[in-house]
Design an enzyme around this catalytic site. Structure first.
Site, PDB file in Angstrom:
ATOM      1  N   LYS A 113       7.119  -8.727   3.434  1.00  0.00           N
ATOM      2  CA  LYS A 113       5.878  -9.443   3.136  1.00  0.00           C
ATOM      3  C   LYS A 113       5.172  -9.752   4.441  1.00  0.00           C
ATOM      4  O   LYS A 113       5.806  -9.817   5.504  1.00  0.00           O
ATOM      5  CB  LYS A 113       6.169 -10.741   2.391  1.00  0.00           C
ATOM      6  N   GLY A 153      -1.823  -5.077  -0.892  1.00  0.00           N
ATOM      7  CA  GLY A 153      -2.643  -6.273  -0.944  1.00  0.00           C
ATOM      8  C   GLY A 153      -1.921  -7.441  -1.593  1.00  0.00           C
ATOM      9  O   GLY A 153      -0.860  -7.292  -2.200  1.00  0.00           O
ATOM     10  N   ASP A 154      -2.494  -8.603  -1.455  1.00  0.00           N
ATOM     11  CA  ASP A 154      -2.015  -9.829  -2.094  1.00  0.00           C
ATOM     12  C   ASP A 154      -3.231 -10.754  -2.133  1.00  0.00           C
ATOM     13  O   ASP A 154      -4.370 -10.283  -2.041  1.00  0.00           O
ATOM     14  CB  ASP A 154      -0.836 -10.425  -1.308  1.00  0.00           C
ATOM     15  N   ASN A 188      -7.385 -10.503  -9.816  1.00  0.00           N
ATOM     16  CA  ASN A 188      -6.954  -9.283 -10.498  1.00  0.00           C
ATOM     17  C   ASN A 188      -5.880  -9.529 -11.552  1.00  0.00           C
ATOM     18  O   ASN A 188      -5.951  -9.012 -12.673  1.00  0.00           O
ATOM     19  CB  ASN A 188      -6.388  -8.275  -9.468  1.00  0.00           C
ATOM     20  N   SER A 217       2.554   0.429  -7.010  1.00  0.00           N
ATOM     21  CA  SER A 217       2.456   0.785  -5.594  1.00  0.00           C
ATOM     22  C   SER A 217       3.469   1.867  -5.249  1.00  0.00           C
ATOM     23  O   SER A 217       3.170   2.809  -4.501  1.00  0.00           O
ATOM     24  CB  SER A 217       2.702  -0.452  -4.716  1.00  0.00           C
TER      25      SER A 217
END
Length: 444
Positions: free
Chosen positions: A125, A164-165, A239, A376
């Site tokens: 992360k 992404g996050d 999202n 992903s």
């Protein structure tokens, strides 16, 4: 003192002032007792000590220039936590709250989440305390380029593949990828969530929200139930929340409440998703605008009140620790039957205890929101093979992954005497695969 207690005590001692990391480690380790009892060799190999210690922590400065010509400096992070079953995989979060504790908690959770997908990806992360909100496109591009100018040395298609996050969407991924390609002079799948024109995958935008609904749908199916006619509330309006709402509505549910960081909207007739998408995806506005556009809906400042809205299904999809014990008790009192976590660790330990004691179906984040990272990994597979799969192909693979996750965590909970405890089931099922790989690799 047991082995697990000793590991947890040392973790807190060696990592002071990291409450989110302590919380995630406590939630995971306290459920692994039956596994550790069955495998005494784990203690001999100090496996748990190695499991909770990141393989690598990278912290760096990110200097950039704003539109007024001022030099700004943020802090960047990448925690490469565990690569036992594959290259590090996990998102980048750009938000003022980002610190080492939050990145480590997310990385630890990511190890098990990625393991549960059944795909060959390890856990990592990263992110920064940079806040994209209110910044111009040029400022965001400048920041992303500076961030990647350091990060590029530590990542690669077979080493570490960020995504992404929170605060990192298609725009940010594009700027990050452009800078990586510029520096390395190679076009490889080093980031996921890329645009369709340069190697991205269909369904990636919808994946976490759709996956959340697919796993809950399977849990309902196992109980002879379905989303049809259910009243749903969803926290967040990014999202995950938007596409969880879309899929739940397509299955016959009525979503009546959503929120952003300012407050929540309640629409007893059912949320009009086209309006939400216009506000959040196109205008990048605030959810309060919904009440101005849709007659009969109501906006309330502050987020906590949303958990008082009666519902059958609650889907926390915003951020960590948004549901505390009091909010959980309110949900149960008002008749909630199912809770699935779309965000990372949105329920406190007290809240989880309330849900489990009430007997409702509670699906934890590492299982329920694994759809994003699963897709992903499917994007990585397409990149490696120079392939492009249709929406239907990717969506089917995503649904299959989520259905399998439900049955794997259900089976693990039963096998270790914790039937119906999906927090324990998810931790155990994810951990066993990683532990087996770590043992096979020796002391590394």
């Amino acid at each position: 003192m047991s082995y697990l207690e000793r590991v947890l005590e040392n973790l807190k001692k060696n990592n002071p002032n990291e409450p989110e990391f302590h919380q995630a480690a406590t939630e995971i380790l306290t459920t692994l007792a039956p596994v550790v009892e069955k495998h005494p060799e784990y203690e001999e190999a100090a496996l748990l000590e190695r499991f909770v210690e990141p393989e690598r922590v990278i912290i760096f400065r990110v200097p950039w220039v704003d539109d007024k010509g001022n030099v700004r400096v943020n802090k960047g992070y990448r925690v490469q936590f565990n690569s036992a079953i594959g290259p590090y995989k996990g998102g980048l979060r750009f938000h003022p709250s980002v610190n080492l504790s939050i990145i480590k908690f997310l990385g630890l959770e990511q190890i098990l989440k990625n393991s549960l997908t059944g795909l060959p990806i390890g856990g990592g992360k990263g992110g920064s305390d940079f806040d994209p909100k209110g910044k111009s496109d040029r400022e965001i591009m400048t920041f992303c380029q500076s961030f990647m100018t350091e990060l590029y040395r530590h990542i690669g298609a077979d080493t570490d593949v960020p995504a992404g996050d929170i605060g990192v969407g298609a725009r940010e991924i594009g700027y990050l990828f452009g800078q990586y390609k510029r520096i390395r002079n190679e076009h490889v799948g080093v980031l996921t969530g890329r645009g369709l024109s340069y190697g991205g995958s269909l369904v990636r935008t919808e994946a976490t929200g759709y996956g959340l609904i697919y796993i809950m749908q399977e849990a309902m199916k196992a109980r002879g139930d379905s989303f049809k006619g259910k009243t749903v509330i969803i926290s967040g309006s990014g999202n995950v929340a938007i596409y969880a709402c879309e899929k739940a509505q397509s299955l016959g549910a009525k979503v009546v409440a959503m929120y952003d960081s300012d407050g929540y909207i309640y629409d007893p007739s059912g949320i009009r998703l086209d309006v939400i998408k216009q506000i959040k995806e196109i205008k990048r506005g605030r959810i309060s605008e919904y009440a101005d556009k849709v007659k009969g809906s109501k906006y309330t400042a502050g987020c906590k009140g949303m958990w008082s809205v009666p519902c059958d299904v609650a889907l926390p999809c915003a951020t960590q620790n948004e549901i505390d014990g009091q909010s959980a008790a309110l949900l149960v009192k008002n008749g909630v039957k199912y809770v699935a976590e779309g965000a990372n660790m949105p329920s406190t330990l007290d809240a989880i205890e309330v849900f489990q004691k009430s007997g409702i179906v509670f699906l934890p984040a590492k299982a329920a929101n694994a759809g994003g990272v699963a897709t992903s990994a499917l994007e990585m597979a397409q990149s490696s093979g120079r392939l492009f799969w249709s929406f239907e192909e990717v969506d089917k693979k995503l649904k299959d992954v989520m259905v399998n996750i439900y049955h794997n965590i259900d089976d693990a909970a039963r096998e270790y005497g914790r039937e119906g405890d999906y927090s324990a089931g998810a931790n155990i099922a994810g951990f066993v695969k990683v532990a087996t790989a770590m043992m096979a690799h020796g002391i590394v």
